[in-house]
Write an enzyme that holds these catalytic residues in place. Structure first.
Site, PDB file in Angstrom:
ATOM      1  N   PRO A 160      -6.875   6.343  -9.550  1.00  0.00           N
ATOM      2  CA  PRO A 160      -5.905   5.440 -10.171  1.00  0.00           C
ATOM      3  C   PRO A 160      -5.991   4.040  -9.545  1.00  0.00           C
ATOM      4  O   PRO A 160      -6.152   3.909  -8.322  1.00  0.00           O
ATOM      5  CB  PRO A 160      -4.548   6.085  -9.861  1.00  0.00           C
ATOM      6  CG  PRO A 160      -4.845   7.508  -9.522  1.00  0.00           C
ATOM      7  CD  PRO A 160      -6.228   7.528  -8.940  1.00  0.00           C
ATOM      8  N   GLY A 194      -4.701   0.383  -8.298  1.00  0.00           N
ATOM      9  CA  GLY A 194      -3.470  -0.196  -7.729  1.00  0.00           C
ATOM     10  C   GLY A 194      -2.527   0.860  -7.183  1.00  0.00           C
ATOM     11  O   GLY A 194      -1.314   0.715  -7.245  1.00  0.00           O
ATOM     12  N   ASP A 212     -10.099  -0.386   3.996  1.00  0.00           N
ATOM     13  CA  ASP A 212     -10.500   0.372   2.800  1.00  0.00           C
ATOM     14  C   ASP A 212     -12.015   0.513   2.731  1.00  0.00           C
ATOM     15  O   ASP A 212     -12.554   1.614   2.604  1.00  0.00           O
ATOM     16  CB  ASP A 212     -10.025  -0.343   1.519  1.00  0.00           C
ATOM     17  CG  ASP A 212      -8.563  -0.096   1.221  1.00  0.00           C
ATOM     18  OD1 ASP A 212      -7.837   0.320   2.140  1.00  0.00           O
ATOM     19  OD2 ASP A 212      -8.149  -0.323   0.066  1.00  0.00           O
TER      20      ASP A 212
HETATM   21  O1  PMV Z   1      -5.629  -0.948  -0.927  1.00  0.00           O
HETATM   22  P1  PMV Z   1      -4.329  -0.408  -0.487  1.00  0.00           P
HETATM   23  O2  PMV Z   1      -3.219  -0.571  -1.438  1.00  0.00           O
HETATM   24  O3  PMV Z   1      -4.466   0.980   0.072  1.00  0.00           O
HETATM   25  O4  PMV Z   1      -3.826  -1.285   0.773  1.00  0.00           O
HETATM   26  C1  PMV Z   1      -4.624  -1.514   1.865  1.00  0.00           C
HETATM   27  C2  PMV Z   1      -3.827  -1.520   3.106  1.00  0.00           C
HETATM   28  C3  PMV Z   1      -3.119  -2.805   3.502  1.00  0.00           C
HETATM   29  O5  PMV Z   1      -2.909  -2.670   4.905  1.00  0.00           O
HETATM   30  C4  PMV Z   1      -1.783  -2.920   2.801  1.00  0.00           C
HETATM   31  C5  PMV Z   1      -3.930  -4.065   3.229  1.00  0.00           C
HETATM   32  C6  PMV Z   1      -5.167  -4.205   4.109  1.00  0.00           C
HETATM   33  O6  PMV Z   1      -5.984  -5.069   3.776  1.00  0.00           O
HETATM   34  O7  PMV Z   1      -5.304  -3.503   5.115  1.00  0.00           O
END
Ligand code: PMV
Length: 310
Positions: free
Chosen positions: A96, A98, A147
């Protein structure tokens, strides 16, 4: 066919942007794939992004592509010093968008793996990670890099921005339920809002960021010791701090409360927040009851996830 799996942040999201540690694991229940087939000579490079209904033509001379897939392909061609090949790459993803699962990084990693292989190159982990991180900037603005790191290397990491990610041991298998709220939200926005809070009241909100960092350092010890009860308590504290940073939502709070009410050892939002997913730490005996409570509270999709002892 090339692929990349989704990821789950166990603890430390948002604070990781400010140099605090975070812990993340691959989530292979959800994957992105890229499948390359030869195109007729002279047709050039086309990306078919079925899930978002886009057909993208890749030219090397595009100035600033507004699409992350086109940008990823261009960066790869530049890195390999190659012209666009006559190729059609089909992208499909069950992740999914976002929702805190790293959809953008996974799709990018699968595409770059496929394109580089078709050009006769196999990029090593560091080279791939650098390219995916560049594309992440288009998705997120100021990504910490967590990520792309967990998705490219495909193993659990204790991550500190700018440092080599550290593997960690897990003393005893841990069982989670991952529930998608069905609401997608922009990580760029939540990261920007947290930045404004921290800048406006550094003592209060900067204090929350430091407190999250402290929780993550303690949590690493709990993971290594296999102490699920202590880990669960830290997850609850982390969720409360993320709430104070305004990145939770009514639905995410209800999912967390439902999981805890049904006996989960811990529960928190995971990822950028305001939507996306909630993770709950359970014993195998509790899993059925907690899953039912999460569904009742509005979970859109639910998956079990086990972090094996290593
Ligand atoms: O991509 P997401 O929604 O899992 O968010 C990543 C994690 C955050 O700490 C919110 C942003 C980041 O760049 O680390």
């Amino acid at each position: 066919m090339h692929s990349a799996s989704a990821k789950i942040i166990l603890l430390g999201e948002h604070a990781v942007v400010y140099g605090q540690p975070a812990i993340a694991v691959p989530f292979p229940a959800l994957t992105a794939t890229a499948h390359a087939t030869d195109a007729p000579p002279g047709d050039g490079l086309t990306i078919l992004a079925h899930d978002v209904g886009r057909v993208l033509r890749v030219h090397l001379d595009d100035e600033t592509p507004d699409n992350a897939l086109t940008y990823a392909a261009q960066l790869t061609l530049h890195a390999l010093n190659a012209r666009p090949p006559d190729l059609s790459i089909e992208i499909r993803s069950t992740i999914p968008i976002g929702s805190g699962f790293g959809s953008g990084a996974a799709v990018t990693a699968a595409l770059i793996r496929s394109l580089s292989a078709a050009l006769g190159h196999s990029l090593d982990g560091d080279a791939l990670n650098t390219l995916v991180y560049e594309v992440e900037k288009m998705h997120h603005g100021t990504p910490s890099g967590i990520d792309n790191t967990v998705i490219v290397f495909g193993r659990p990491v204790y991550f500190v921005r700018g440092q080599t990610p550290e593997p960690f041991s897990v003393g005893r298998a841990l069982h989670f339920l991952v529930s998608d709220s069905g609401v997608s939200a922009s990580t760029r926005e939540t990261v920007g809002d947290v930045r404004r809070l921290v800048d406006s009241e550094p003592e209060q909100y900067g204090g929350h960021i430091e407190a999250i960092g402290h929780i993550v350092r303690e949590a690493r010890g709990c993971l290594e010791a296999g102490d699920a009860a202590a880990l669960g308590a830290l997850m609850i504290q982390d969720h409360d701090l993320l709430r104070a940073l305004t990145v939770s939502s009514g639905l995410l709070d209800r999912l967390v409360e439902a999981a805890l009410g049904a006996g989960a050892l811990g529960a928190k939002l995971s990822g950028g927040g305001r939507g996306g997913n909630v993770i709950a730490l359970v014993t195998p005996e509790q899993a059925g009851r907690v899953a039912a409570a999460l569904r009742e509270a509005g979970a859109h999709q639910l998956w079990p996830m086990t972090l094996e002892a290593r």
